[in-house]
Design a protein around this motif. Structure first.
Motif, PDB file in Angstrom:
ATOM      1  N   ASP A  34      -6.341  -7.384  -6.597  1.00  0.00           N
ATOM      2  CA  ASP A  34      -5.816  -7.303  -5.234  1.00  0.00           C
ATOM      3  C   ASP A  34      -4.284  -7.317  -5.186  1.00  0.00           C
ATOM      4  N   ALA A  36      -2.232  -4.861  -5.500  1.00  0.00           N
ATOM      5  CA  ALA A  36      -1.712  -3.729  -4.718  1.00  0.00           C
ATOM      6  C   ALA A  36      -1.669  -4.065  -3.230  1.00  0.00           C
ATOM      7  N   SER A  37      -2.705  -4.717  -2.731  1.00  0.00           N
ATOM      8  CA  SER A  37      -2.739  -4.992  -1.289  1.00  0.00           C
ATOM      9  C   SER A  37      -1.664  -6.004  -0.903  1.00  0.00           C
ATOM     10  N   LYS A  38      -1.240  -6.849  -1.858  1.00  0.00           N
ATOM     11  CA  LYS A  38      -0.225  -7.851  -1.530  1.00  0.00           C
ATOM     12  C   LYS A  38       1.189  -7.258  -1.423  1.00  0.00           C
ATOM     13  N   TYR A  40       1.548  -3.948  -0.454  1.00  0.00           N
ATOM     14  CA  TYR A  40       1.443  -2.751   0.370  1.00  0.00           C
ATOM     15  C   TYR A  40       2.033  -3.020   1.752  1.00  0.00           C
ATOM     16  N   VAL A  41       3.072  -2.267   2.077  1.00  0.00           N
ATOM     17  CA  VAL A  41       3.642  -2.342   3.417  1.00  0.00           C
ATOM     18  C   VAL A  41       3.309  -0.995   4.053  1.00  0.00           C
ATOM     19  N   ALA A  42       2.454  -1.028   5.033  1.00  0.00           N
ATOM     20  CA  ALA A  42       1.916   0.219   5.595  1.00  0.00           C
ATOM     21  C   ALA A  42       3.030   1.081   6.171  1.00  0.00           C
ATOM     22  N   ASP A  47       9.325  -4.474   5.801  1.00  0.00           N
ATOM     23  CA  ASP A  47       9.152  -5.505   4.779  1.00  0.00           C
ATOM     24  C   ASP A  47       9.438  -6.874   5.384  1.00  0.00           C
ATOM     25  N   SER A  68       7.613  -4.756  -0.869  1.00  0.00           N
ATOM     26  CA  SER A  68       7.311  -3.396  -1.319  1.00  0.00           C
ATOM     27  C   SER A  68       8.159  -2.960  -2.505  1.00  0.00           C
ATOM     28  N   ARG A  70      10.889  -1.395  -2.080  1.00  0.00           N
ATOM     29  CA  ARG A  70      11.526  -0.134  -1.678  1.00  0.00           C
ATOM     30  C   ARG A  70      13.040  -0.305  -1.597  1.00  0.00           C
ATOM     31  N   LEU A 493       3.940  -6.402  -9.101  1.00  0.00           N
ATOM     32  CA  LEU A 493       4.567  -5.075  -9.010  1.00  0.00           C
ATOM     33  C   LEU A 493       5.727  -4.937  -9.982  1.00  0.00           C
ATOM     34  N   TYR A 495       9.103  -2.328 -10.434  1.00  0.00           N
ATOM     35  CA  TYR A 495       9.828  -1.207  -9.817  1.00  0.00           C
ATOM     36  C   TYR A 495      11.220  -1.098 -10.419  1.00  0.00           C
TER      37      TYR A 495
END
Ligand code: RUQ
Ligand code: CUA
Length: 660
Positions: A34, A36-38, A40-42, A47, A68, A70, A493, A495
């Motif tokens: 899980d 990815a879901s933590k 994930y910012v739709a 953020d 995210s 980002r 994550l 990045y």
């Protein structure tokens, strides 16, 4: 209990011999389903945290959204930036001025957010220039660098820019001790012990405007200051600096600065220093340094070389001002926990993490529990008298320690490539996780405040081999985000980041997002060369200088045809963006301009200097895709030979004007 299994010990011994990074095995296996879901910012959602990350050798500051990862913005600070025109436009060039002249590239290591009562207040972030010593203040309403102050008597501003609890001061400590500025600095390097000194600058911050001023300096023996942390709550009046090279070696430091079994944490009573400086007890010493300020309304910077006398306090002359605390081998990070009681030294070359107690330090001072020998006439507190305890066998090559909201500390280990979570009171290790690879700094949200937000931790890794698709000899540095809400750290994550991140700050988005400026009000534009309507656009010749007062609005330049420029002319395009809407910059470029292009924010005026190098027709255009007719947003300039009699004229559509 500290658990180190045999393999880890073997790894530690192997790495200790080489002091280079080890590479843990088992890439990628530790990410749970899980994760990815933590992070994930739709789409369309914001953020939760702003993350301000130093760019290291890029000299810039990057803004990410977390969780995210980002990248939201790169803020140019100490280096030119072609994306924003920073250091290219006439208005921004003075920001990169120093007493050494224009310095277009520096090394930004650490960021500090302004705090009120020990909590981030979202007003400014500060960054340090490590090479040509400076401190910058970035305004978080515009996300622009607003002020840069240079630090005299300093060689490598690494122990910087850290603040006191209410941002009364930002400090900058010298990494390389050097002789004092001035003519008497021409000395043999062999005279290091006698002539080389450390200086720590205290830069005062105006509570309302953020304006910086060099208030005073401390003069110390010629050690290297690495990092620092202010006291908190009960230790509010104190500042703690890690020092290495207490051997005062001047060559082959890798060996000669690693001889002493213990270096120091230097504890400074900054309140006392402030009083001494204010009451005229320091040596008033002439200094000279650049001070650059950005005028928000004139959209222009000015650079001033300040020459004045500042109080310098020689630490050996003021009993009670400074104490040295022995700290095992070459400490790097020096971090005070949120309660203000624990001071953690991250001793790069030691097998323990020493944790000092503020109460014990105060008691040792009261009891004069000192070593028999002073260091440079300053009392040295007995190690055991200051020590809360040691974290045993934590890992190899500790660099930095951060704190959560539950009394835990997290230390990064460069050599053994891991993060270790331990309890501040019991000093027991709770968890360890590998990172990929060779972590430098780490960040817990709000760690250096009085009440961390916890939740996430980011590891900023130095080496990225095999984590991303290959991109030639250099790979982006990697950040790794961990969930720290439970007992165990959970990797979420990976990045890539810009430059090489060192220190970072993470604060709730709500502190900043609603204060963000959307555009500059054109009526407040005080730029001397602003053009506030198309009716005011014009060309003015002053000898061989031609000033073009141009405006931009969707989707044309005004004027868009210009004749009468001659070889030998220097042309200044003063371009005002007339838009009054969020996120509608226009750009400007002209063929052959060897000073780059411009990007002009709504309501702002920016100047490009151009010296045409040949006769002919030169197209110019907007470089930011601003509208459906962006490609039409262009024009022509005619350049004629020197001495030609083509009159200076300009126009837009069928309107045409000629210079009188
Ligand atoms: S210091 S790891 Cu400037 Cu640690 Cu970067
Ligand atoms: Cu203006 Cu494109």
């Amino acid at each position: 209990m500290a658990i180190v299994n045999k393999t880890v010990l073997g790894l530690i011994v192997f790495c200790a011999l080489s002091l280079i990074a080890c590479k843990p095995k088992g890439t990628g296996e530790m990410v749970s389903g899980d994760a990815a879901s933590k992070v994930y910012v739709a789409p369309g959602k914001y953020d939760e945290f702003y993350n301000f990350v130093s760019g290291g050798f890029s000299g810039q500051l990057a803004v990410y959204g977390l969780p995210s990862g980002r990248l939201l913005r790169v803020i140019p600070v100490f280096s030119v930036d072609p994306e924003k025109g920073w250091g290219y436009s006439e208005e921004t060039k003075p920001m990169l001025n120093t007493s050494h002249g224009f310095v277009p590239w520096d090394d930004l290591h650490h960021v500090q957010m302004s705090t009120t009562d020990g909590m981030p207040d979202g007003k400014w972030v500060f960054g340090n220039a490590n090479n040509t010593p400076r401190i910058a203040r970035i305004d978080l309403t515009t996300f622009r660098t607003a002020e840069i102050i240079e630090l005299p008597n300093t060689g490598g501003n690494h122990s910087s820019p850290f603040n006191t609890e209410n941002t009364e001061y930002i400090v900058g400590g010298t990494r390389f001790s050097v002789p004092d500025d001035g003519p008497s600095s021409d000395v043999s390097i062999e005279t290091y012990k006698e002539n080389f000194k450390g200086h720590i600058s205290f830069v005062s911050i105006d509570k309302a405007t953020g304006a910086m001023d060099l208030a005073f300096q401390l003069k110390t023996p010629g050690v290297n200051f690495d990092l620092a942390s202010s006291g908190k709550k009960k230790s509010h009046d104190w500042f703690f600096f890690s020092c290495y090279n207490t051997e005062q070696a001047n060559t082959l430091q890798e060996v000669n600065a690693s001889k002493n079994d213990k270096d120091f944490v230097m504890a400074v009573n900054w309140k006392m220093a402030e009083e001494l400086a204010k009451s005229g007890k320091g040596d008033m010493t002439p200094v000279s340094y650049a001070h650059n300020t950005w005028d928000e309304h004139a959209h222009t910077a000015k650079s001033e070389i300040v020459k004045k006398k500042i109080p310098i306090l020689d630490i050996s002359k003021f009993p009670g001002l400074v104490y040295f605390i022995p700290c095992p081998k070459s400490p790097h990070g020096c971090n005070v926990d949120p309660s203000g009681e624990f001071i953690v030294g991250s001793s790069k070359l030691a097998t323990v993490i020493p944790v000092f107690s503020f109460d014990k330090i105060m008691k040792a001072i009261a009891d004069k529990n000192f070593e028999t020998e002073k260091y440079a006439d300053v009392p040295v507190i007995k190690y055991e008298a200051a020590l809360h305890g040691e974290v045993k066998k934590p890992g190899l090559g500790p660099l930095h320690t951060e704190f959560d909201d539950k009394g835990n500390a997290y230390t990064s280990f460069f050599v053994s490539s891991e993060l270790v979570k331990w309890n501040l009171k019991s000093l027991e290790i709770i968890d360890r996780k590998p990172v990929y690879y060779s972590v430098g700094h780490l960040l817990v949200m709000g760690s250096n405040s009085n009440k961390p937000y916890g939740k996430y931790l980011v590891a900023y890794n130095k080496i990225t081999k095999d984590r991303y698709l290959p991109t030639g000899p250099e790979l982006a540095q990697s950040a790794q985000l961990f969930d720290i809400s439970g007992d165990k750290m959970e990797l979420l994550l990976d990045y890539p980041t810009i430059g090489e991140p060192h220190y970072a700050q993470g604060v709730p988005a709500s502190l900043i997002k609603d204060k963000s400026v959307k555009f500059f009000n054109i009526n407040d534009n005080k730029h001397p060369d602003a053009t506030k309507s198309e009716g005011e656009t014009r060309l003015v010749r002053k000898g061989n200088e031609v000033h073009v007062y141009m405006t931009e609005i969707r989707s044309h330049l005004a004027p868009d045809k210009i004749e009468g420029i001659k070889m030998g002319d220097v042309v200044y395009f003063h371009i005002t963006n007339l838009e009054q809407d969020w996120d509608v910059p226009h750009g400007f470029a002209i063929k052959g301009a060897n000073n780059g292009e411009l990007l002009v924010m709504p309501g702002e005026t920016v100047t490009l200097k151009w010296s045409p190098d040949r006769v002919g027709i030169f197209p110019m255009y907007c470089t930011d895709f601003c509208s459906a007719l962006h490609q039409e947003m262009s024009g022509y300039i005619r350049v004629s030979p020197k001495g030609s009699n083509v009159p200076l004229k300009w126009g837009l559509g069928d309107k045409e004007s000629t210079a009188k």
